[in-house]
Write an enzyme that holds these catalytic residues in place. Structure first.
Site, PDB file in Angstrom:
ATOM      1  N   GLY A  11       8.566  -4.868   9.590  1.00 37.60           N
ATOM      2  CA  GLY A  11       7.649  -5.733   8.967  1.00 37.60           C
ATOM      3  C   GLY A  11       8.022  -6.338   7.793  1.00 37.60           C
ATOM      4  N   ARG A  14       6.677 -10.953   6.486  1.00 34.85           N
ATOM      5  CA  ARG A  14       6.153 -11.052   5.036  1.00 34.85           C
ATOM      6  C   ARG A  14       5.716 -10.403   4.028  1.00 34.85           C
ATOM      7  NH1 ARG A  14       1.122 -11.385   7.037  1.00 34.85           N
ATOM      8  NH2 ARG A  14       1.378 -10.134   8.611  1.00 34.85           N
ATOM      9  N   ASN A  89       8.131  -0.054   6.682  1.00 33.87           N
ATOM     10  CA  ASN A  89       7.793  -0.318   6.167  1.00 33.87           C
ATOM     11  C   ASN A  89       6.256  -1.188   6.844  1.00 33.87           C
ATOM     12  OD1 ASN A  89       6.263  -2.572   3.648  1.00 33.87           O
ATOM     13  ND2 ASN A  89       6.998  -3.951   5.375  1.00 33.87           N
ATOM     14  N   SER A 141       0.772   4.759   0.863  1.00 31.15           N
ATOM     15  CA  SER A 141      -0.628   4.032   0.656  1.00 31.15           C
ATOM     16  C   SER A 141      -0.513   4.858  -0.350  1.00 31.15           C
ATOM     17  CB  SER A 141      -0.928   3.643   1.792  1.00 31.15           C
ATOM     18  OG  SER A 141      -2.044   2.455   0.808  1.00 31.15           O
ATOM     19  N   TYR A 154      -6.513   4.886   8.850  1.00 33.24           N
ATOM     20  CA  TYR A 154      -5.021   4.113   7.642  1.00 33.24           C
ATOM     21  C   TYR A 154      -4.720   5.615   6.838  1.00 33.24           C
ATOM     22  CZ  TYR A 154      -3.298   1.025   4.672  1.00 33.24           C
ATOM     23  OH  TYR A 154      -2.226   0.311   3.917  1.00 33.24           O
ATOM     24  N   ILE A 187      -1.458  -4.157  -3.792  1.00 32.79           N
ATOM     25  CA  ILE A 187      -0.332  -5.324  -3.661  1.00 32.79           C
ATOM     26  C   ILE A 187      -0.992  -6.455  -2.996  1.00 32.79           C
ATOM     27  CG2 ILE A 187       2.060  -5.775  -3.207  1.00 32.79           C
ATOM     28  CD1 ILE A 187       0.854  -3.293  -4.951  1.00 32.79           C
TER      29      ILE A 187
HETATM   30  P1  NDP Z   1       1.319  -8.118   5.995  1.00 35.90           P
HETATM   31  O1  NDP Z   1       0.397  -7.416   6.949  1.00 35.90           O
HETATM   32  O2  NDP Z   1       0.948  -8.810   5.131  1.00 35.90           O
HETATM   33  O3  NDP Z   1       2.352  -7.540   6.636  1.00 35.90           O
HETATM   34  C1  NDP Z   1       2.837  -6.919   7.700  1.00 35.90           C
HETATM   35  C2  NDP Z   1       4.518  -7.161   8.158  1.00 35.90           C
HETATM   36  O4  NDP Z   1       4.499  -6.010   9.371  1.00 35.90           O
HETATM   37  C3  NDP Z   1       4.586  -7.905   8.942  1.00 35.90           C
HETATM   38  O5  NDP Z   1       5.898  -8.699   8.477  1.00 35.90           O
HETATM   39  C4  NDP Z   1       3.705  -7.983  10.425  1.00 35.90           C
HETATM   40  O6  NDP Z   1       5.178  -8.329  11.585  1.00 35.90           O
HETATM   41  C5  NDP Z   1       4.554  -5.875  10.743  1.00 35.90           C
HETATM   42  N1  NDP Z   1       4.187  -5.177  11.060  1.00 35.90           N
HETATM   43  C6  NDP Z   1       2.884  -5.292  11.849  1.00 35.90           C
HETATM   44  N2  NDP Z   1       3.006  -4.721  12.663  1.00 35.90           N
HETATM   45  C7  NDP Z   1       3.489  -4.659  13.586  1.00 35.90           C
HETATM   46  C8  NDP Z   1       4.310  -3.821  14.548  1.00 35.90           C
HETATM   47  N3  NDP Z   1       3.981  -3.212  15.397  1.00 35.90           N
HETATM   48  N4  NDP Z   1       5.677  -4.080  14.848  1.00 35.90           N
HETATM   49  C9  NDP Z   1       6.667  -4.784  14.124  1.00 35.90           C
HETATM   50  N5  NDP Z   1       6.511  -4.686  12.838  1.00 35.90           N
HETATM   51  C10 NDP Z   1       4.765  -5.539  12.408  1.00 35.90           C
HETATM   52  O7  NDP Z   1       1.315  -7.001   5.128  1.00 35.90           O
HETATM   53  P2  NDP Z   1       2.040  -5.708   3.717  1.00 35.90           P
HETATM   54  O8  NDP Z   1       2.951  -6.682   3.159  1.00 35.90           O
HETATM   55  O9  NDP Z   1       0.625  -5.743   2.655  1.00 35.90           O
HETATM   56  O10 NDP Z   1       1.939  -4.245   4.074  1.00 35.90           O
HETATM   57  C11 NDP Z   1       3.542  -3.660   3.756  1.00 35.90           C
HETATM   58  C12 NDP Z   1       3.011  -1.927   3.977  1.00 35.90           C
HETATM   59  O11 NDP Z   1       2.694  -2.180   2.976  1.00 35.90           O
HETATM   60  C13 NDP Z   1       2.195  -1.546   4.854  1.00 35.90           C
HETATM   61  O12 NDP Z   1       2.591  -0.593   5.727  1.00 35.90           O
HETATM   62  C14 NDP Z   1       0.838  -1.087   4.467  1.00 35.90           C
HETATM   63  O13 NDP Z   1       0.008  -0.559   4.728  1.00 35.90           O
HETATM   64  C15 NDP Z   1       1.679  -0.757   2.638  1.00 35.90           C
HETATM   65  N6  NDP Z   1       0.298  -1.237   2.198  1.00 35.90           N
HETATM   66  C16 NDP Z   1       0.036  -2.231   1.544  1.00 35.90           C
HETATM   67  C17 NDP Z   1      -0.417  -2.175   0.425  1.00 35.90           C
HETATM   68  C18 NDP Z   1      -1.220  -3.931   0.045  1.00 35.90           C
HETATM   69  O14 NDP Z   1      -1.956  -3.828  -0.812  1.00 35.90           O
HETATM   70  N7  NDP Z   1      -0.640  -5.045   0.255  1.00 35.90           N
HETATM   71  C19 NDP Z   1      -1.490  -1.603  -0.773  1.00 35.90           C
HETATM   72  C20 NDP Z   1      -0.360   0.142  -0.065  1.00 35.90           C
HETATM   73  C21 NDP Z   1       0.480   0.495   1.020  1.00 35.90           C
HETATM   74  P3  NDP Z   1       4.258  -9.836  11.950  1.00 35.90           P
HETATM   75  O15 NDP Z   1       3.539 -11.347  10.808  1.00 35.90           O
HETATM   76  O16 NDP Z   1       5.210 -10.696  13.024  1.00 35.90           O
HETATM   77  O17 NDP Z   1       3.087  -9.606  12.498  1.00 35.90           O
END
Ligand code: NDP
Length: 242
Positions: A11, A14, A89, A141, A154, A187
């Site tokens: 991931g 983004r 991630n 998280s 989650y 975040i």
């Molecule tokens: P985003 O939704 O902004 O980005 C998620 C990323 O994960 C994308 O690049 C997406 O790819 C990829 N992804 C999702 N599912 C899959 C999959 N099955 N296989 C491969 N790639 C995948 O999320 P965040 O940056 O906000 O979150 C990143 C991590 O941090 C996550 O694990 C989230 O749970 C955790 N987190 C986030 C918080 C927040 O407040 N934002 C707080 C606490 C934890 P694509 O774009 O191609 O779909």
């Protein structure tokens, strides 16, 4: 085969994953940026890695799909002597009260986080153990640590991630590999676009949302030799929330 230090970020196209990729690029790693669907975001992330002074590649696969993960990793393993860093991630949310939750929403969240963790970590860890070095950081998280209404799937996934990391960390600690977890609070990424930010800010002692870079710097530290005696730990990055 090249000798460059290699980091894989799932991931990584983004949000937090992209910030981690850029931070690790600054630290000199070659970046393998995994993503599921968004080609343009992956292209942008790769450009940012190059602008940060390193190089890398984008690799599209779904971490839930064992065969796809295996094919991608075998290709990477055939080209690089070591995998120095794995950042688990990739994660999604599908919120809702538990008694109303469709099975699909339970499964998709658990599978992305925990099946994804299994599919990625097992083969990478084998390679790290063979090389007697490596660092795995998984992004959990605050929801994996405290009650959070509407996020049973989650929370379960994120708590599982830290429990698994601690146990595996104990298994590989003598073999030169460290396993740690970062547990962010709220975040600023697309994931929280529908969250009631103003209301949540009131329960954050710092009274603000965190930035992806603030998580990424902690991940970079945990991957570095500066963290050489840190394993099996969960580090909160949450503005004092918990
Ligand atoms: P985003 O939704 O902004 O980005 C998620 C990323 O994960 C994308 O690049 C997406 O790819 C990829 N992804 C999702 N599912 C899959 C999959 N099955 N296989 C491969 N790639 C995948 O999320 P965040 O940056 O906000 O979150 C990143 C991590 O941090 C996550 O694990 C989230 O749970 C955790 N987190 C986030 C918080 C927040 O407040 N934002 C707080 C606490 C934890 P694509 O774009 O191609 O779909």
């Amino acid at each position: 085969m090249t000798d460059q230090k290699v980091a894989i970020v799932t991931g990584g196209a983004r949000g937090i994953g992209r910030a981690i990729a850029v931070e690790l690029a600054r630290a000199g790693y070659y970046l393998v940026i995994n993503y599921r669907a968004n080609d343009q975001a992956a292209e942008e992330a790769l450009a940012m890695v190059r602008a940060a002074g390193s190089d890398g590649e984008k690799v599209k696969f779904d971490v839930r799909e064992a065969a796809a993960v295996d094919a991608a990793l075998q290709d990477i393993f055939s080209r690089f002597k070591t995998i120095d860093v794995l950042v688990n991630n990739a994660g999604i949310t599908a919120d809702g009260l538990f008694i109303m939750m469709p099975e699909e929403d339970w499964n998709s969240v658990i599978d992305t986080t925990l099946k994804g963790f299994y599919n990625m970590t097992k083969p990478v860890l084998k390679k790290m153990v063979r090389n007697k070095r490596g660092s795995v950081v998984s992004i959990s998280s605050v929801a994996g640590l405290v009650a959070n209404r509407g996020q049973a799937n989650y929370s379960a996934a994120k708590a599982g991630l830290l429990a698994a990391s601690r146990s595996i960390g104990a298994e590989v600690a003598r073999l030169g590999v460290r396993m740690n977890v970062v547990a962010p609070g709220l975040i600023e990424t697309e994931m929280i676009r529908d969250a009631p930010i103003e209301r949540i800010k009131e329960v954050i002692p710092m009274n603000r949302i965190g930035k992806p870079e603030e998580v990424a710097r902690v991940v970079r530290f945990l991957c570095s030799d500066d963290a050489s005696y840190i394993t099996g730990q969960v580090i909160g990055v949450n503005g004092g929330m918990f």
